[in-house]
Design an enzyme around this catalytic site. Structure first.
Site, PDB file in Angstrom:
ATOM      1  N   GLY A  13      -3.780  -0.629  -2.749  1.00  0.00           N
ATOM      2  CA  GLY A  13      -3.448   0.773  -2.976  1.00  0.00           C
ATOM      3  C   GLY A  13      -2.089   1.125  -2.400  1.00  0.00           C
ATOM      4  O   GLY A  13      -1.918   2.171  -1.769  1.00  0.00           O
ATOM      5  N   ALA A  14      -1.097   0.246  -2.642  1.00  0.00           N
ATOM      6  CA  ALA A  14       0.165   0.345  -1.903  1.00  0.00           C
ATOM      7  C   ALA A  14       1.340   0.887  -2.702  1.00  0.00           C
ATOM      8  O   ALA A  14       2.466   0.866  -2.212  1.00  0.00           O
ATOM      9  CB  ALA A  14       0.525  -1.032  -1.335  1.00  0.00           C
ATOM     10  N   VAL A  64      -9.283  -2.670  -6.853  1.00  0.00           N
ATOM     11  CA  VAL A  64     -10.379  -3.042  -5.952  1.00  0.00           C
ATOM     12  C   VAL A  64     -11.747  -2.841  -6.580  1.00  0.00           C
ATOM     13  O   VAL A  64     -12.749  -3.341  -6.054  1.00  0.00           O
ATOM     14  CB  VAL A  64     -10.286  -2.277  -4.611  1.00  0.00           C
ATOM     15  CG1 VAL A  64      -8.959  -2.542  -3.922  1.00  0.00           C
ATOM     16  CG2 VAL A  64     -10.508  -0.777  -4.803  1.00  0.00           C
ATOM     17  N   ASN A  90      -6.313  -0.739   2.223  1.00  0.00           N
ATOM     18  CA  ASN A  90      -5.864   0.643   2.298  1.00  0.00           C
ATOM     19  C   ASN A  90      -6.373   1.512   1.144  1.00  0.00           C
ATOM     20  O   ASN A  90      -6.519   2.718   1.292  1.00  0.00           O
ATOM     21  CB  ASN A  90      -4.327   0.677   2.308  1.00  0.00           C
ATOM     22  CG  ASN A  90      -3.772   2.052   2.079  1.00  0.00           C
ATOM     23  OD1 ASN A  90      -3.809   2.919   2.964  1.00  0.00           O
ATOM     24  ND2 ASN A  90      -3.264   2.302   0.878  1.00  0.00           N
ATOM     25  N   SER A 144     -11.376   6.072   9.052  1.00  0.00           N
ATOM     26  CA  SER A 144     -11.125   7.458   9.424  1.00  0.00           C
ATOM     27  C   SER A 144     -12.101   7.881  10.508  1.00  0.00           C
ATOM     28  O   SER A 144     -13.266   7.453  10.523  1.00  0.00           O
ATOM     29  CB  SER A 144     -11.301   8.369   8.208  1.00  0.00           C
ATOM     30  OG  SER A 144     -11.232   9.729   8.588  1.00  0.00           O
ATOM     31  N   TYR A 167     -17.244  10.598   1.252  1.00  0.00           N
ATOM     32  CA  TYR A 167     -16.093   9.990   1.929  1.00  0.00           C
ATOM     33  C   TYR A 167     -16.471   9.566   3.345  1.00  0.00           C
ATOM     34  O   TYR A 167     -16.192   8.438   3.765  1.00  0.00           O
ATOM     35  CB  TYR A 167     -14.930  10.982   1.985  1.00  0.00           C
ATOM     36  CG  TYR A 167     -13.701  10.424   2.669  1.00  0.00           C
ATOM     37  CD1 TYR A 167     -12.840   9.569   1.988  1.00  0.00           C
ATOM     38  CD2 TYR A 167     -13.412  10.751   3.990  1.00  0.00           C
ATOM     39  CE1 TYR A 167     -11.713   9.052   2.614  1.00  0.00           C
ATOM     40  CE2 TYR A 167     -12.291  10.246   4.627  1.00  0.00           C
ATOM     41  CZ  TYR A 167     -11.446   9.391   3.932  1.00  0.00           C
ATOM     42  OH  TYR A 167     -10.335   8.874   4.562  1.00  0.00           O
ATOM     43  N   ALA A 169     -19.451   8.987   4.687  1.00  0.00           N
ATOM     44  CA  ALA A 169     -20.433   7.900   4.708  1.00  0.00           C
ATOM     45  C   ALA A 169     -19.788   6.566   4.348  1.00  0.00           C
ATOM     46  O   ALA A 169     -20.117   5.528   4.924  1.00  0.00           O
ATOM     47  CB  ALA A 169     -21.575   8.216   3.742  1.00  0.00           C
ATOM     48  N   LYS A 171     -16.716   5.652   4.936  1.00  0.00           N
ATOM     49  CA  LYS A 171     -15.907   5.193   6.053  1.00  0.00           C
ATOM     50  C   LYS A 171     -16.779   4.719   7.220  1.00  0.00           C
ATOM     51  O   LYS A 171     -16.436   3.770   7.919  1.00  0.00           O
ATOM     52  CB  LYS A 171     -14.952   6.301   6.517  1.00  0.00           C
ATOM     53  CG  LYS A 171     -13.866   6.627   5.498  1.00  0.00           C
ATOM     54  CD  LYS A 171     -13.023   5.407   5.150  1.00  0.00           C
ATOM     55  CE  LYS A 171     -11.882   5.744   4.204  1.00  0.00           C
ATOM     56  NZ  LYS A 171     -11.045   4.573   3.860  1.00  0.00           N
TER      57      LYS A 171
END
Length: 221
Positions: A13-14, A64, A90, A144, A167, A169, A171
């Site tokens: 994701g860069a 991904v 990422n 996070s 989000y 959960a 992480k």
């Protein structure tokens, strides 16, 4: 095949935001950086921007959520470099900012986990054989504090009021993946960490975020 002396890093994701800045900062350390992007044209454009700064950066197609692109990327890395020294997981999404748990749609939960958790796991597992060939492999999962159960339940935490079950959960689960792989690889040269960049100004974090991508990319791991 490129000389085995130079370190090779893959950042998922860069092509923009935090991943782009992480790529820049790694490349400034004389590391060859592969910008993983699901959109080839956007990945190439991002790589060209950093190449214009004199940095050793290349783009590589990697979605991904698509195991075929993960496998193909792994084969290309093996053919070109024979190893991988650094993996930064990422790529991530947030689709339920401010949504109450009872209002969350199941498909949103599934989509979030597909990218933030299953995608990270799939990339890590696929790249691990290449990381084992490194003299000092490093795996960093961008997580996070929103995934912390302690902060979620602490009325005194800055994160207490945040609503985003899928989000958060995802992480929390990603942190467990980090812990489990760290234990498995404890007696190897590979170190596995999670990192929280804080709330930074990206498409995901919005322009209201107090931090910059430069500050987020400097997060110690």
């Amino acid at each position: 095949m490129q000389s085995n002396d130079k370190k090779i890093a893959l950042v998922t994701g860069a092509n923009k935001g935090l991943g782009f800045e992480i790529s820049r900062q790694l490349a400034k350390q004389e590391i060859t950086v592969l910008i993983g992007a699901r959109d080839e044209s956007k990945g190439a454009e991002a790589a060209e921007k950093l190449q214009a700064e004199g940095l050793d950066v290349q783009s590589i197609k990697l979605d991904v959520t698509d195991t075929s692109t993960i496998e193909t990327a792994g084969k290309k890395i093996e053919e070109r470099f024979g190893k991988l020294d650094i993996l930064v997981n990422n790529a991530g999404i947030i689709l339920d900012w401010g949504v109450n748990p009872s209002d969350l749609e199941l498909n949103v939960l599934k989509q979030t986990f597909e990218t933030n958790l299953f995608g990270a796991f799939a990339v890590l597992k696929a790249m691990l054989p290449l990381i084992r060939k490194s003299n000092a492999g490093r795996i960093v999962n961008m997580s996070s504090t929103l995934g912390s159960l302690t902060d979620t339940l602490d009325p005194n935490s800055h994160y207490f009021e945040f609503k985003g079950l899928s989000y958060q959960a995802s992480k929390a689960a990603l942190n467990e993946i980090t812990a489990q792989f760290a234990k498995e690889l404890a007696n190897t040269p590979i170190k596995v960490n999670s990192a929280c960049p804080g709330w930074v100004q990206t498409d995901m974090g919005s322009a209201d975020a107090p931090g910059t991508v430069e500050e987020g990319a400097d997060t110690p791991v």
